[in-house]
Scaffold this motif. Sequence first.
Motif, PDB file in Angstrom:
ATOM      1  N   SER A   1       0.821  -1.204   0.000  1.00  0.00           N
ATOM      2  CA  SER A   1       0.000   0.000   0.000  1.00  0.00           C
ATOM      3  C   SER A   1       0.861   1.263   0.000  1.00  0.00           C
ATOM      4  CB  SER A   1      -0.936   0.007   1.210  1.00  0.00           C
ATOM      5  OG  SER A   1      -0.191  -0.013   2.421  1.00  0.00           O
ATOM      6  N   MET A   2       1.970   1.236   0.720  1.00  0.00           N
ATOM      7  CA  MET A   2       2.858   2.405   0.751  1.00  0.00           C
ATOM      8  C   MET A   2       3.545   2.611  -0.603  1.00  0.00           C
ATOM      9  SD  MET A   2       4.553   1.942   4.539  1.00  0.00           S
ATOM     10  CE  MET A   2       5.629   3.343   4.351  1.00  0.00           C
ATOM     11  N   THR A   3       3.925   1.513  -1.270  1.00  0.00           N
ATOM     12  CA  THR A   3       4.536   1.616  -2.589  1.00  0.00           C
ATOM     13  C   THR A   3       3.548   2.170  -3.600  1.00  0.00           C
ATOM     14  OG1 THR A   3       5.981  -0.261  -2.110  1.00  0.00           O
ATOM     15  CG2 THR A   3       5.691   0.336  -4.425  1.00  0.00           C
ATOM     16  N   TRP A   4       2.304   1.667  -3.541  1.00  0.00           N
ATOM     17  CA  TRP A   4       1.279   2.143  -4.473  1.00  0.00           C
ATOM     18  C   TRP A   4       0.945   3.612  -4.226  1.00  0.00           C
ATOM     19  CZ3 TRP A   4      -0.425   0.623  -8.924  1.00  0.00           C
ATOM     20  CH2 TRP A   4      -1.616   1.154  -9.441  1.00  0.00           C
ATOM     21  N   SER A   5       0.846   4.014  -2.967  1.00  0.00           N
ATOM     22  CA  SER A   5       0.574   5.416  -2.642  1.00  0.00           C
ATOM     23  C   SER A   5       1.708   6.318  -3.096  1.00  0.00           C
ATOM     24  CB  SER A   5       0.348   5.567  -1.134  1.00  0.00           C
ATOM     25  OG  SER A   5      -0.752   4.813  -0.705  1.00  0.00           O
ATOM     26  N   SER A   6       2.938   5.861  -2.919  1.00  0.00           N
ATOM     27  CA  SER A   6       4.092   6.637  -3.369  1.00  0.00           C
ATOM     28  C   SER A   6       4.089   6.794  -4.886  1.00  0.00           C
ATOM     29  CB  SER A   6       5.384   5.957  -2.907  1.00  0.00           C
ATOM     30  OG  SER A   6       6.512   6.642  -3.399  1.00  0.00           O
ATOM     31  N   LEU A   7       3.737   5.724  -5.601  1.00  0.00           N
ATOM     32  CA  LEU A   7       3.661   5.786  -7.065  1.00  0.00           C
ATOM     33  C   LEU A   7       2.582   6.755  -7.522  1.00  0.00           C
ATOM     34  CD1 LEU A   7       4.407   4.734  -9.884  1.00  0.00           C
ATOM     35  CD2 LEU A   7       2.781   2.858  -9.507  1.00  0.00           C
ATOM     36  N   MET A   8       1.422   6.696  -6.875  1.00  0.00           N
ATOM     37  CA  MET A   8       0.331   7.600  -7.262  1.00  0.00           C
ATOM     38  C   MET A   8       0.684   9.061  -6.964  1.00  0.00           C
ATOM     39  SD  MET A   8      -1.992   5.715  -8.589  1.00  0.00           S
ATOM     40  CE  MET A   8      -0.594   4.797  -9.255  1.00  0.00           C
ATOM     41  N   PHE A   9       1.371   9.298  -5.863  1.00  0.00           N
ATOM     42  CA  PHE A   9       1.766  10.665  -5.520  1.00  0.00           C
ATOM     43  C   PHE A   9       2.793  11.199  -6.516  1.00  0.00           C
ATOM     44  CE2 PHE A   9       4.371  13.698  -3.005  1.00  0.00           C
ATOM     45  CZ  PHE A   9       3.380  14.637  -2.747  1.00  0.00           C
ATOM     46  N   THR A  10       3.719  10.334  -6.943  1.00  0.00           N
ATOM     47  CA  THR A  10       4.713  10.742  -7.944  1.00  0.00           C
ATOM     48  C   THR A  10       4.044  11.068  -9.271  1.00  0.00           C
ATOM     49  OG1 THR A  10       6.372   9.324  -6.884  1.00  0.00           O
ATOM     50  CG2 THR A  10       6.824  10.057  -9.139  1.00  0.00           C
ATOM     51  N   LEU A  11       3.095  10.230  -9.688  1.00  0.00           N
ATOM     52  CA  LEU A  11       2.364  10.490 -10.924  1.00  0.00           C
ATOM     53  C   LEU A  11       1.547  11.769 -10.831  1.00  0.00           C
ATOM     54  CD1 LEU A  11       1.091   6.920 -11.889  1.00  0.00           C
ATOM     55  CD2 LEU A  11       2.857   8.263 -13.034  1.00  0.00           C
ATOM     56  N   HIS A  12       0.964  12.019  -9.662  1.00  0.00           N
ATOM     57  CA  HIS A  12       0.177  13.243  -9.471  1.00  0.00           C
ATOM     58  C   HIS A  12       1.045  14.483  -9.652  1.00  0.00           C
ATOM     59  CE1 HIS A  12      -2.524  16.217  -7.780  1.00  0.00           C
ATOM     60  NE2 HIS A  12      -1.618  16.497  -6.859  1.00  0.00           N
ATOM     61  N   LYS A  13       2.229  14.469  -9.089  1.00  0.00           N
ATOM     62  CA  LYS A  13       3.121  15.621  -9.231  1.00  0.00           C
ATOM     63  C   LYS A  13       3.544  15.817 -10.679  1.00  0.00           C
ATOM     64  CE  LYS A  13       6.212  14.473  -6.158  1.00  0.00           C
ATOM     65  NZ  LYS A  13       7.439  14.578  -5.317  1.00  0.00           N
ATOM     66  N   GLU A  14       3.817  14.715 -11.377  1.00  0.00           N
ATOM     67  CA  GLU A  14       4.242  14.835 -12.773  1.00  0.00           C
ATOM     68  C   GLU A  14       3.108  15.318 -13.662  1.00  0.00           C
ATOM     69  OE1 GLU A  14       6.205  12.078 -16.301  1.00  0.00           O
ATOM     70  OE2 GLU A  14       6.238  11.417 -14.209  1.00  0.00           O
ATOM     71  N   PHE A  15       1.926  14.749 -13.501  1.00  0.00           N
ATOM     72  CA  PHE A  15       0.788  15.166 -14.316  1.00  0.00           C
ATOM     73  C   PHE A  15       0.373  16.603 -13.999  1.00  0.00           C
ATOM     74  CE2 PHE A  15      -0.732  10.490 -14.582  1.00  0.00           C
ATOM     75  CZ  PHE A  15       0.251  10.239 -15.525  1.00  0.00           C
ATOM     76  N   LYS A  16       0.475  16.981 -12.726  1.00  0.00           N
ATOM     77  CA  LYS A  16       0.150  18.349 -12.336  1.00  0.00           C
ATOM     78  C   LYS A  16       1.095  19.341 -13.000  1.00  0.00           C
ATOM     79  CE  LYS A  16      -0.450  21.218  -8.198  1.00  0.00           C
ATOM     80  NZ  LYS A  16      -0.374  21.246  -6.718  1.00  0.00           N
ATOM     81  N   LEU A  17       2.366  18.973 -13.113  1.00  0.00           N
ATOM     82  CA  LEU A  17       3.349  19.825 -13.773  1.00  0.00           C
ATOM     83  C   LEU A  17       3.056  19.950 -15.267  1.00  0.00           C
ATOM     84  CD1 LEU A  17       6.006  21.429 -13.474  1.00  0.00           C
ATOM     85  CD2 LEU A  17       7.231  19.298 -13.971  1.00  0.00           C
ATOM     86  N   LEU A  18       2.640  18.855 -15.903  1.00  0.00           N
ATOM     87  CA  LEU A  18       2.337  18.884 -17.328  1.00  0.00           C
ATOM     88  C   LEU A  18       1.057  19.645 -17.631  1.00  0.00           C
ATOM     89  CD1 LEU A  18       3.171  15.187 -18.306  1.00  0.00           C
ATOM     90  CD2 LEU A  18       4.499  17.219 -18.865  1.00  0.00           C
ATOM     91  N   LEU A  19       0.067  19.522 -16.755  1.00  0.00           N
ATOM     92  CA  LEU A  19      -1.230  20.153 -16.994  1.00  0.00           C
ATOM     93  C   LEU A  19      -1.230  21.644 -16.690  1.00  0.00           C
ATOM     94  CD1 LEU A  19      -3.545  17.385 -15.520  1.00  0.00           C
ATOM     95  CD2 LEU A  19      -3.436  18.067 -17.910  1.00  0.00           C
ATOM     96  N   GLY A  20      -0.379  22.074 -15.780  1.00  0.00           N
ATOM     97  CA  GLY A  20      -0.383  23.467 -15.375  1.00  0.00           C
ATOM     98  C   GLY A  20      -1.324  23.703 -14.204  1.00  0.00           C
ATOM     99  N   VAL A  21      -1.349  24.937 -13.753  1.00  0.00           N
ATOM    100  CA  VAL A  21      -2.129  25.279 -12.552  1.00  0.00           C
ATOM    101  C   VAL A  21      -3.620  25.174 -12.804  1.00  0.00           C
ATOM    102  CG1 VAL A  21      -2.596  27.076 -10.854  1.00  0.00           C
ATOM    103  CG2 VAL A  21      -0.281  26.818 -11.782  1.00  0.00           C
TER     104      VAL A  21
END
Length: 224
Positions: free
Chosen positions: A44-64
């Motif tokens: 669960s911690m690995t999956w949460s860490s992966l989702m958080f990393t993807l969220h930061k990357e997608f947020k950067l690509l999408l913009g504010v």
Amino acid sequence: MMTNLFSVFDPMSSIFNLSMNWISTLLGLFIIPFLFWVMPSRWSMTWSSLMFTLHKEFKLLLGVNFSGLSIIFISLFSLIFFNNFLGLLPYVFTSSSHMALTLTLALPLWLSFMIFGWYNNTQHMFSHLIPQGTPPLLMPFMVLIETISTLIRPGTLTIRLAANMIAGHLLLTLLANTGPSLTLSLLSFLIFTQILLLTLEAAVAIIQSYVFAVLSTLYASEVN
């Protein structure tokens, strides 16, 4: 019983006249919710860490302005990720190898981006048809090329995922069919090769789900 090489991708197997193969597409939805109710574990911690990393990357690509959309692309990644991995298990239908599923994921996403972009940012969408610095003489050709490249995007997303999943499974099936006719030494080498190919397919399953989600995110960022 497999009648030909492509029978492994046949979605017509049924129980009581009900097509059961496509149910594998929904199995991931039954696995993920339990992570919120069990005690914290490495999984669960690995999956949460992966989702958080993807969220930061997608947020950067999408913009504010569109950062909240990252949850959609994380869900898309998770769905494709689980389906790709389930397809590596014996006797499990690989739904992500069928364009019926991949086109269903790609076309509505692309169409919604296009409708939103042309309705809200028409001038911005027109500016995308002519790259900056294009000579006036080449502008009509660039508009045609950019229009075609935009229209084929859902097709490229669809075919890329389906073709990559089909290619690896076909190779594994082809090699496995030669097993009964091999000697013991060659059979040992075949098993070792199959293990390596299975590892490669596991990597492809991760990469293709990530590529599909990232490209969808990039297409969404262009309409802003």
